[in-house]
Design an enzyme around this catalytic site. Structure first.
Site, PDB file in Angstrom:
ATOM      1  N   GLU A  27     -36.331  13.579  55.200  1.00  9.96           N
ATOM      2  CA  GLU A  27     -36.389  14.120  53.847  1.00  9.96           C
ATOM      3  C   GLU A  27     -37.170  15.424  53.872  1.00  9.96           C
ATOM      4  O   GLU A  27     -38.112  15.594  54.645  1.00  9.96           O
ATOM      5  CB  GLU A  27     -37.072  13.132  52.884  1.00  9.96           C
ATOM      6  CG  GLU A  27     -36.187  11.977  52.478  1.00  9.96           C
ATOM      7  CD  GLU A  27     -36.637  11.287  51.181  1.00  9.96           C
ATOM      8  OE1 GLU A  27     -37.469  11.853  50.433  1.00  9.96           O
ATOM      9  OE2 GLU A  27     -36.153  10.176  50.928  1.00  9.96           O
ATOM     10  N   HIS A  81     -36.422  17.596  46.422  1.00 11.78           N
ATOM     11  CA  HIS A  81     -36.476  16.902  47.712  1.00 11.78           C
ATOM     12  C   HIS A  81     -35.103  16.353  48.037  1.00 11.78           C
ATOM     13  O   HIS A  81     -34.204  16.348  47.184  1.00 11.78           O
ATOM     14  CB  HIS A  81     -37.575  15.841  47.760  1.00 11.78           C
ATOM     15  CG  HIS A  81     -37.281  14.568  47.034  1.00 11.78           C
ATOM     16  ND1 HIS A  81     -37.417  14.437  45.687  1.00 11.78           N
ATOM     17  CD2 HIS A  81     -36.874  13.361  47.498  1.00 11.78           C
ATOM     18  CE1 HIS A  81     -37.119  13.194  45.335  1.00 11.78           C
ATOM     19  NE2 HIS A  81     -36.768  12.517  46.405  1.00 11.78           N
ATOM     20  N   HIS A  83     -32.355  13.522  49.865  1.00 13.56           N
ATOM     21  CA  HIS A  83     -32.022  12.155  50.273  1.00 13.56           C
ATOM     22  C   HIS A  83     -30.880  12.272  51.277  1.00 13.56           C
ATOM     23  O   HIS A  83     -29.714  12.156  50.890  1.00 13.56           O
ATOM     24  CB  HIS A  83     -31.561  11.316  49.077  1.00 13.56           C
ATOM     25  CG  HIS A  83     -32.656  10.923  48.130  1.00 13.56           C
ATOM     26  ND1 HIS A  83     -32.399  10.307  46.926  1.00 13.56           N
ATOM     27  CD2 HIS A  83     -33.995  11.026  48.228  1.00 13.56           C
ATOM     28  CE1 HIS A  83     -33.545  10.060  46.305  1.00 13.56           C
ATOM     29  NE2 HIS A  83     -34.531  10.492  47.072  1.00 13.56           N
ATOM     30  N   ASP A  94     -39.622   7.378  43.923  1.00 11.33           N
ATOM     31  CA  ASP A  94     -39.667   8.687  43.258  1.00 11.33           C
ATOM     32  C   ASP A  94     -40.129   8.534  41.810  1.00 11.33           C
ATOM     33  O   ASP A  94     -40.923   9.332  41.307  1.00 11.33           O
ATOM     34  CB  ASP A  94     -38.280   9.346  43.262  1.00 11.33           C
ATOM     35  CG  ASP A  94     -37.821   9.724  44.651  1.00 11.33           C
ATOM     36  OD1 ASP A  94     -38.684   9.972  45.516  1.00 11.33           O
ATOM     37  OD2 ASP A  94     -36.597   9.778  44.868  1.00 11.33           O
TER      38      ASP A  94
HETATM   39 ZN   LIG Z   1     -36.499  10.549  46.736  1.00 11.76          ZN
END
Ligand SMILES: [Zn+2]
Length: 136
Positions: A27, A81, A83, A94
Site C-alpha cells: 500500500e 492511499h 488498495h 480505514d
Molecule cells: Zn485502506
C-alpha cells in the site's frame, strides 16, 4: 466551500498513480494540499507499515509534507492511499483510523487499471463523494 468536494488537475492523478504503482504490491499513501477543495500539490508519504493491507504514514515524512503544504499557504484537502488487492472502498481499519476531516481517495485495481474513488469518513461511516478531475 463544501469540504467534501474535491477538484484535481489531471497531472495530480498521474502523480498519485505513479507513486502507488512504484510501491505496489505494498500500500502507498500521501497527502494532497490545496485550498477551497482545489488540489494544488500531491505529496507522496512513505508507508511506515510496509504492508500490502494497511498504511501508516511515516511520522517525519508526514510532518515534512504538512510543513510544505502550510509553507505554500495551503491546507490538507485530502489523503490518498492504495488498495493494490482491493477493495475499492475504505476498509474497516480505514474507517476506524480516519484521523483527518478531509476527503479520502482510495486507489484500487480493476483488472490491470488503477481506479480512484473518494470518500468522506465520519462517525464510523464512509460515504462516496464526487471526485472532479479537470484537464489543464
Ligand atoms: Zn485502506
Amino acid at each position: 466551500m463544501d469540504n467534501h468536494l474535491l477538484t484535481l488537475k489531471r497531472p495530480h492523478m498521474f502523480m498519485m498513480q505513479r507513486h502507488i504503482n512504484v510501491e505496489a504490491p505494498l500500500e502507498a499513501c500521501g497527502l494532497l494540499g490545496g485550498k477551497n477543495g482545489m488540489v494544488e500539490v500531491v505529496l507522496p508519504v512513505k508507508n511506515a507499515a510496509e504492508s500490502r493491507v494497511r498504511f501508516q504514514m511515516e511520522p517525519k515524512a508526514q510532518l515534512r509534507a504538512i510543513e510544505q503544504i502550510e509553507s505554500e499557504g495551503l491546507e490538507i484537502v485530502a489523503i490518498f492511499h492504495s488498495h493494490p488487492k482491493g477493495p475499492s472502498v475504505p476498509s474497516p481499519t480505514d474507517i476506524a483510523e480516519a484521523s483527518y476531516q478531509v476527503v479520502n481517495i482510495i486507489w484500487s485495481k480493476a483488472g490491470r487499471r488503477w481506479q480512484a474513488r473518494s470518500f468522506w469518513i465520519e462517525d464510523g461511516h464512509a460515504a462516496e463523494v464526487p471526485l472532479t478531475v479537470i484537464n489543464v
